[in-house]
Design an enzyme around this catalytic site. Structure first.
Site, short mmCIF file in Angstrom:
data_model
loop_
_atom_site.label_atom_id
_atom_site.label_comp_id
_atom_site.label_asym_id
_atom_site.label_seq_id
_atom_site.Cartn_x
_atom_site.Cartn_y
_atom_site.Cartn_z
N LYS A 222 45.85 12.58 31.79
CA LYS A 222 45.57 11.30 31.12
C LYS A 222 46.86 10.57 30.73
O LYS A 222 46.97 9.35 30.92
CB LYS A 222 44.71 11.61 29.89
CG LYS A 222 44.53 10.51 28.91
CD LYS A 222 43.50 10.92 27.86
CE LYS A 222 44.00 12.01 26.92
NZ LYS A 222 44.31 11.51 25.58
N ARG B 230 38.29 8.14 18.35
CA ARG B 230 37.92 9.55 18.48
C ARG B 230 36.44 9.77 18.18
O ARG B 230 35.88 10.81 18.50
CB ARG B 230 38.72 10.42 17.50
CG ARG B 230 40.14 10.65 17.93
CD ARG B 230 40.71 11.92 17.34
NE ARG B 230 42.14 12.01 17.56
CZ ARG B 230 42.70 12.39 18.70
NH1 ARG B 230 41.96 12.73 19.72
NH2 ARG B 230 44.01 12.43 18.81
N ARG C 38 52.13 28.07 32.39
CA ARG C 38 53.49 28.22 31.88
C ARG C 38 53.85 29.70 31.65
O ARG C 38 53.04 30.47 31.15
CB ARG C 38 53.64 27.44 30.57
CG ARG C 38 55.07 27.43 30.04
CD ARG C 38 55.31 26.31 29.09
NE ARG C 38 54.25 26.22 28.09
CZ ARG C 38 54.22 25.30 27.14
NH1 ARG C 38 55.16 24.40 27.07
NH2 ARG C 38 53.23 25.27 26.28
N ARG D 79 52.91 32.70 26.61
CA ARG D 79 52.72 32.50 25.17
C ARG D 79 51.23 32.41 24.87
O ARG D 79 50.46 31.98 25.71
CB ARG D 79 53.40 31.20 24.73
CG ARG D 79 54.90 31.30 24.68
CD ARG D 79 55.55 30.07 24.08
NE ARG D 79 54.59 28.98 23.86
CZ ARG D 79 54.96 27.75 23.50
NH1 ARG D 79 56.23 27.48 23.34
NH2 ARG D 79 54.07 26.81 23.30
N ARG E 118 40.42 24.88 23.59
CA ARG E 118 40.80 23.46 23.59
C ARG E 118 39.78 22.64 24.36
O ARG E 118 39.41 21.54 23.95
CB ARG E 118 42.18 23.29 24.24
CG ARG E 118 43.32 23.79 23.36
CD ARG E 118 44.64 23.70 24.07
NE ARG E 118 45.07 22.32 24.31
CZ ARG E 118 46.07 21.97 25.11
NH1 ARG E 118 46.75 22.89 25.75
NH2 ARG E 118 46.40 20.71 25.25
#
Ligand SMILES: [Zn+2]
Length: 219
Positions: free
Chosen positions: A14, A90, A129, A164, A175
């Site tokens: 986005k 939101r 990652r 991580r 999420r």
């Protein structure tokens, strides 16, 4: 005048699509995170209030965010060039507020753009990652865009690469769940008003995805 809202799950691109659309059309990017930071940095009374709310760990209330967005949308650069909102609205309450703000400014929303992607693509991107376990090195790799030469090992120092917890599949799924819960009502809201434009980002270059976006916007 062009006014866009950008919605989309983490990992869909986005931010990149929004930047490219700003560059293409000249509309001005407006992020609520940046607005809040600017207001705090200005040291204004409102800024101090925002700072104490954020420091306490609470969410900045709707009416404060709406007031800041409203003030920003009235400034000359945006009145001339249009806007691209990221992080606002939101909630459907904020969406109603935004509709009024646009009407007060004698303009309206052009499109609510949903930059989406298949879940497996999102998960792949959000968990790609890897960091070097040697703290003195700290090199960062990405299994999609910046692979180490040898699997699981740091190119620079040869130590093992680790993930991580922020980049774990569990965190990514969380999420995405939060995103779904928060954003589903907004997607319905804009679908009902006929302003929703859905663009699916794929595993191709940003330029190719941007071409898909322009086509979805009939540009
Ligand atoms: Zn290393």
């Amino acid at each position: 005048m062009l006014n866009y809202i950008f919605l989309g799950p983490p990992g869909a691109g986005k931010g990149t699509m929004g930047e490219m659309l700003c560059e293409r059309t000249g509309v001005i990017h407006l992020s609520t995170g940046q607005l809040l930071r600017d207001e705090m940095a200005s040291g204004s009374e409102l800024g101090q209030k925002v700072k104490s709310i954020i420091t306490s760990g609470a969410l900045v209330p709707d009416d404060i965010v709406t007031a800041m967005v409203s003030k920003r949308l009235l400034q000359n650069d945006i009145r001339q060039h249009g806007s691209l909102l990221d992080g606002y609205p939101r909630t459907t309450i904020q969406a109603d507020s935004l509709k009024r703000i646009f009407a007060d400014n004698a303009t309206e929303l052009t499109a609510a753009v949903l930059v989406d992607a298949d879940r497996d693509i999102l998960l792949g991107r959000l968990t790609a990652r890897r960091i070097c376990s040697n703290k003195a090195c700290g090199a960062i790799f990405n299994l999609q865009s910046n692979k180490p030469a040898r699997e699981g090992l740091c190119d620079r120092c040869g130590s093992a690469l680790v993930q991580r917890s922020d980049d774990s599949e569990e965190t990514a799924l969380d999420r995405l769940r939060v995103y779904d819960q928060q954003t589903a009502p907004l997607i319905d809201y804009y679908r009902k008003t006929g302003k929703l434009v859905v663009m699916k980002s794929r595993e191709v270059t940003a330029e190719q995805n941007f071409a898909t976006l322009l086509a979805a916007l009939n540009m």
